[in-house]
Enzyme design. Sequence first.
Site, PDB file in Angstrom:
ATOM      1  N   GLU A 192      31.719  43.671  -6.144  1.00 40.51           N
ATOM      2  CA  GLU A 192      31.348  43.748  -7.606  1.00 40.51           C
ATOM      3  C   GLU A 192      32.667  44.303  -7.934  1.00 40.51           C
ATOM      4  O   GLU A 192      33.481  43.298  -9.061  1.00 40.51           O
ATOM      5  CB  GLU A 192      29.855  44.177  -7.664  1.00 40.51           C
ATOM      6  CG  GLU A 192      28.710  42.966  -7.366  1.00 40.51           C
ATOM      7  CD  GLU A 192      27.604  43.862  -8.079  1.00 40.51           C
ATOM      8  OE1 GLU A 192      26.752  43.879  -8.344  1.00 40.51           O
ATOM      9  OE2 GLU A 192      27.069  45.432  -7.238  1.00 40.51           O
ATOM     10  N   ARG A 230      10.472  47.525  -7.808  1.00 38.48           N
ATOM     11  CA  ARG A 230      10.009  46.243  -8.783  1.00 38.48           C
ATOM     12  C   ARG A 230       9.065  45.632  -8.843  1.00 38.48           C
ATOM     13  O   ARG A 230       8.332  44.842  -7.038  1.00 38.48           O
ATOM     14  CB  ARG A 230      10.830  46.263  -9.713  1.00 38.48           C
ATOM     15  CG  ARG A 230      11.915  47.001  -9.973  1.00 38.48           C
ATOM     16  CD  ARG A 230      13.187  46.570 -11.157  1.00 38.48           C
ATOM     17  NE  ARG A 230      14.185  46.837 -10.991  1.00 38.48           N
ATOM     18  CZ  ARG A 230      15.786  46.682 -11.065  1.00 38.48           C
ATOM     19  NH1 ARG A 230      15.948  45.716 -10.178  1.00 38.48           N
ATOM     20  NH2 ARG A 230      16.741  47.824 -11.127  1.00 38.48           N
ATOM     21  N   ASN A 270      31.438  52.108 -12.733  1.00 39.72           N
ATOM     22  CA  ASN A 270      29.871  51.313 -13.479  1.00 39.72           C
ATOM     23  C   ASN A 270      29.341  53.306 -13.627  1.00 39.72           C
ATOM     24  O   ASN A 270      29.180  53.875 -11.999  1.00 39.72           O
ATOM     25  CB  ASN A 270      29.384  51.053 -11.648  1.00 39.72           C
ATOM     26  CG  ASN A 270      27.981  50.448 -11.832  1.00 39.72           C
ATOM     27  OD1 ASN A 270      27.362  50.597 -13.384  1.00 39.72           O
ATOM     28  ND2 ASN A 270      27.423  50.485 -10.861  1.00 39.72           N
ATOM     29  N   HIS A 301      22.680  40.677 -11.860  1.00 41.12           N
ATOM     30  CA  HIS A 301      23.836  40.729 -10.407  1.00 41.12           C
ATOM     31  C   HIS A 301      25.049  39.503 -10.793  1.00 41.12           C
ATOM     32  O   HIS A 301      25.265  39.178 -10.072  1.00 41.12           O
ATOM     33  CB  HIS A 301      22.710  40.280  -9.196  1.00 41.12           C
ATOM     34  CG  HIS A 301      21.815  41.186  -8.809  1.00 41.12           C
ATOM     35  ND1 HIS A 301      20.425  41.005  -8.635  1.00 41.12           N
ATOM     36  CD2 HIS A 301      21.896  42.946  -8.845  1.00 41.12           C
ATOM     37  CE1 HIS A 301      19.892  42.313  -8.579  1.00 41.12           C
ATOM     38  NE2 HIS A 301      20.466  43.410  -9.104  1.00 41.12           N
ATOM     39  N   ARG A 326      31.357  47.863 -15.922  1.00 43.16           N
ATOM     40  CA  ARG A 326      30.135  46.952 -15.596  1.00 43.16           C
ATOM     41  C   ARG A 326      29.656  46.998 -17.180  1.00 43.16           C
ATOM     42  O   ARG A 326      29.211  48.074 -16.319  1.00 43.16           O
ATOM     43  CB  ARG A 326      29.750  47.784 -14.113  1.00 43.16           C
ATOM     44  CG  ARG A 326      28.626  46.693 -14.110  1.00 43.16           C
ATOM     45  CD  ARG A 326      26.897  46.637 -12.797  1.00 43.16           C
ATOM     46  NE  ARG A 326      26.528  46.386 -12.547  1.00 43.16           N
ATOM     47  CZ  ARG A 326      24.792  47.137 -12.669  1.00 43.16           C
ATOM     48  NH1 ARG A 326      25.143  48.188 -12.512  1.00 43.16           N
ATOM     49  NH2 ARG A 326      24.207  46.222 -12.038  1.00 43.16           N
TER      50      ARG A 326
END
Length: 394
Positions: A379, A236, A7, A177, A88
């Site tokens: 993940e 956010r 990643n 996600h 990823r």
Amino acid sequence: MKILTVNAGSSSLKFKLYEMPEEKVLISGTFERIGLPGGIYTIKLNGEKIKKEKDLKDHSIAVETLIQELIDNKVITSLDEIKGVGHRLVHGGEKYAHSVIIDDDVIKTVSDLSELAPLHNPANLIGVDAFKKNVPNALEVGCFDTAFHQTMAKKEFLYPVPYEWYEKYGVRKYGFHGMSHNYIANRTAEILNNPHARIISCHIGNGGSICAIKDGKSIDTSMGFTPNAGLMMGTRSGDIDATIIPYIMKKTGENLDDVINDLNKKSGYLGVSGVSSDSRDIEEAVADGNERAKLAQDMYVEKIVNYIAEYYLELGGADAIVFTAGVGENSASTRAAIINSLLPLGIKLDPEKNNVRGEEALISTDDSSVKVYVIPTDEEVMIARDTYKFIENK
């Protein structure tokens, strides 16, 4: 067979090396401050963490250092032992509904989609390039955050804006996600022994999204055209009235980029509380009587509850609600506030069972209308599985 998962961010690189198909993690780690002063990296091996400082001029230096650590720690004796590298990749647009072998066409497409994920796609491709140069014989596989959500119906992913915005410019909900929600879908179906289960997956951390899942497929999700849609998050804003943007531009003199930066990096927990973007700091501030921290926490919980309730109706009920990611796995108080707000739906929390951190657990009462679980996400193992499948099927 050894599979490496990667990643890559603009100044970071996370990795895990798996022995497949056993899914055994041999070594993992994180490289930070790549291209910046004060480069550091952390290796986790045999339960021990090793932290080192090194000038990491670019991602290639980080990859070279990673390879040397694998050899020095006798995890591999030759690069040829690494049969695949799974990356990823954040944004695959509408083109990719599954993981793919990375070729020139994939690289071009991911690059072209960079305007939809400017902080992520270019960085992901830097990682791809670094591993192509340093581990040239490994099969490179791209696993997209957006892929899992390509099963959404048009009525769910379209926005009520001029239709040509979608046709000409790709304006639609993409969702993110995806690998985490996919893992939760698979694991929950295993636990319930029901591949058709109706699942509400709550991936809540510094970033967060809710996903409605049925028959193992994404039906709807809270993140949208970008990761700044949906829930209130660490920094956010989540969903807001779009006309706030030109209003603030006029009032403050900020340009569009400034306001978008404020909505992505200065809002959410941080913006409302004025304390921090970290839920642990917020919880401490709430305990100390900080009113704005309490307001931030109350707003955060309410946004999550609203999405869970919406997806409960959209799915026609639910077999399981699952909490995952940093906050979901570790904050018992946040989980309690959310589930207690869902009592009108007959969803009940067992406070004793809820007293868990970072481990798989059923936390609802026996008479709850919906089973509620904590399931740590993974993940990386999803990336490793997909990469392994490509190698096996070559």
